[in-house]
Design a protein around this motif. Structure first.
Motif, PDB file in Angstrom:
ATOM      1  N   LYS A   1       0.822  -1.210   0.000  1.00 58.46           N
ATOM      2  CA  LYS A   1       0.000   0.000   0.000  1.00 58.46           C
ATOM      3  C   LYS A   1       0.855   1.258   0.000  1.00 58.46           C
ATOM      4  O   LYS A   1       0.473   2.282  -0.565  1.00 58.46           O
ATOM      5  N   GLU A   2       2.001   1.188   0.678  1.00 57.90           N
ATOM      6  CA  GLU A   2       2.860   2.353   0.813  1.00 57.90           C
ATOM      7  C   GLU A   2       4.298   1.961   0.485  1.00 57.90           C
ATOM      8  O   GLU A   2       4.834   1.027   1.066  1.00 57.90           O
ATOM      9  N   VAL A   3       4.890   2.672  -0.457  1.00 57.34           N
ATOM     10  CA  VAL A   3       6.277   2.406  -0.860  1.00 57.34           C
ATOM     11  C   VAL A   3       7.028   3.729  -0.834  1.00 57.34           C
ATOM     12  O   VAL A   3       6.729   4.647  -1.599  1.00 57.34           O
ATOM     13  N   ASN A   4       7.999   3.835   0.074  1.00 56.90           N
ATOM     14  CA  ASN A   4       8.741   5.082   0.259  1.00 56.90           C
ATOM     15  C   ASN A   4      10.188   4.907  -0.209  1.00 56.90           C
ATOM     16  O   ASN A   4      10.785   3.851  -0.030  1.00 56.90           O
ATOM     17  N   ASN A   5      10.735   6.003  -0.758  1.00 53.01           N
ATOM     18  CA  ASN A   5      12.152   6.033  -1.130  1.00 53.01           C
ATOM     19  C   ASN A   5      12.539   4.840  -1.996  1.00 53.01           C
ATOM     20  O   ASN A   5      13.551   4.164  -1.752  1.00 53.01           O
ATOM     21  N   ALA A   6      11.747   4.590  -3.019  1.00 55.60           N
ATOM     22  CA  ALA A   6      11.942   3.412  -3.855  1.00 55.60           C
ATOM     23  C   ALA A   6      13.078   3.610  -4.847  1.00 55.60           C
ATOM     24  O   ALA A   6      13.250   4.686  -5.423  1.00 55.60           O
ATOM     25  N   GLU A   7      13.855   2.551  -5.030  1.00 57.45           N
ATOM     26  CA  GLU A   7      14.924   2.505  -6.026  1.00 57.45           C
ATOM     27  C   GLU A   7      14.838   1.167  -6.750  1.00 57.45           C
ATOM     28  O   GLU A   7      14.616   0.133  -6.119  1.00 57.45           O
ATOM     29  N   HIS A   8      15.010   1.201  -8.060  1.00 56.80           N
ATOM     30  CA  HIS A   8      15.078  -0.069  -8.779  1.00 56.80           C
ATOM     31  C   HIS A   8      15.958   0.085 -10.007  1.00 56.80           C
ATOM     32  O   HIS A   8      16.251   1.189 -10.456  1.00 56.80           O
ATOM     33  N   GLY A   9      16.412  -1.050 -10.525  1.00 56.88           N
ATOM     34  CA  GLY A   9      17.285  -1.018 -11.690  1.00 56.88           C
ATOM     35  C   GLY A   9      18.112  -2.276 -11.792  1.00 56.88           C
ATOM     36  O   GLY A   9      17.689  -3.351 -11.365  1.00 56.88           O
ATOM     37  N   GLU A  10      19.316  -2.130 -12.355  1.00 60.15           N
ATOM     38  CA  GLU A  10      20.213  -3.254 -12.591  1.00 60.15           C
ATOM     39  C   GLU A  10      21.402  -3.230 -11.636  1.00 60.15           C
ATOM     40  O   GLU A  10      21.911  -2.168 -11.297  1.00 60.15           O
TER      41      GLU A  10
END
Length: 298
Positions: free
Chosen positions: A267-276
């Motif tokens: 429901k809540e996603v804070n300070n998200a980072e994604h990648g390789e």
């Protein structure tokens, strides 16, 4: 959800180096020993000659013709059955990790994961919680577990292979830590029980394989089960102060798939980072080694 797309490579390795890549292989230094192993993503040419690779390598892994997942090591120079390398970062994390050459080409370490060890250390030091609880699923030889324990967490480490859990214990002891909770179980069965018990964790680390088996032969297929697993993890994560790290190695997956999975489960996603995640060799070639998604609420 605000998110940052990144490509991450470790910055603090001294005992590890990716020397060269290409021809579906990689040449790596682990402490005093240099190993040549298959790498399906290294589809470009090598920067060094085959003879230069052979001159440098302590051992080379050859795949079996009928089973590409297994093979044997050909030693060019004497290598002990087990050896150790060290990792430390500016935040005070110090680990001693035990390595060995296995018949599955692995040696007990995924060096690109150092970026997540740093993230775990930084997050736990900033989390305003005394003795935060961390669950490490598909935990392999436990470097992430040791990193979390070293940062003051109460760690539950789960893997389905008893021998790998024993390896993890050696890493904990060699790193001067103790008190990690060891669990040999099927990851899906375990977290379903944890949800029924009403247990909560401040940190969850998931590093699922594309395919796997539980201790009683339970089948794991990433594409079919990761969505359900993340929904269960959403029920296990403490709502106020938390972090989650997801790694995936399937060649068909992108970090956008991970982002969609996380968005639909939490429901809540804070300070998200994604990648390789990637490693870079001496010749500046970048070798991709899986995708990640991570977020935290401090």
């Amino acid at each position: 959800m605000n998110e940052t797309i990144l490509s991450l490579s470790p910055q603090h390795w001294e005992d590890y180096e990716l020397i060269d890549t290409g021809g579906f292989e990689k040449l790596e230094r682990f402490g005093a020993f240099i190993l040549s192993r298959p790498e399906p993503q290294a589809i470009w040419d090598k920067s060094m000659s085959d003879q230069e690779w052979k001159d440098l390598a302590s051992a080379h892994f050859s795949k079996e013709k009928n089973n590409p997942e297994k093979g044997q090591w050909n030693e060019y120079k004497k290598i002990p059955h087990n050896w150790q390398i060290k990792y430390q970062n500016p935040d005070g994390l110090k680990m001693t990790l035990n390595l060995a050459m296995t018949s599955f080409k692995h040696i007990g370490l995924f060096p690109e994961q150092a970026v997540n060890w740093d993230y775990i250390t930084d997050t736990l030091k900033k989390l305003p919680v005394k003795n935060p609880k961390v669950l490490n699923l598909f935990a392999y030889t436990g470097a992430s577990s040791v990193a979390a324990k070293a940062a003051g967490a109460e760690v539950s480490h789960l893997d389905s292979v008893k021998q790998v859990v024993t390896w993890s214990k050696h890493n904990m002891e060699s790193s001067g830590q103790d008190g990690i909770r060891w669990i040999v179980d099927d990851a899906m069965k375990f977290i379903k029980r944890e949800v029924r018990r009403g247990n909560k964790y401040h940190g969850i680390i998931l590093d699922p394989p594309a395919y796997g088996r539980g201790p009683e032969g339970e089948k794991w297929i990433l594409e079919e089960q990761i969505n359900e697993m993340l929904k269960l993890c959403a029920e296990l994560l403490e709502p106020e102060h938390h972090f989650l790290i997801l790694n995936m190695y399937s060649l068909s997956f992108s970090s956008l798939i991970a982002a969609n999975l996380i968005n639909s489960s939490f429901k809540e996603v804070n300070n998200a980072e994604h990648g390789e995640l990637y490693l870079i060799d001496r010749f500046k070639k970048k070798l991709p080694l899986g995708i990640f998604f991570r977020f935290r609420k401090l």
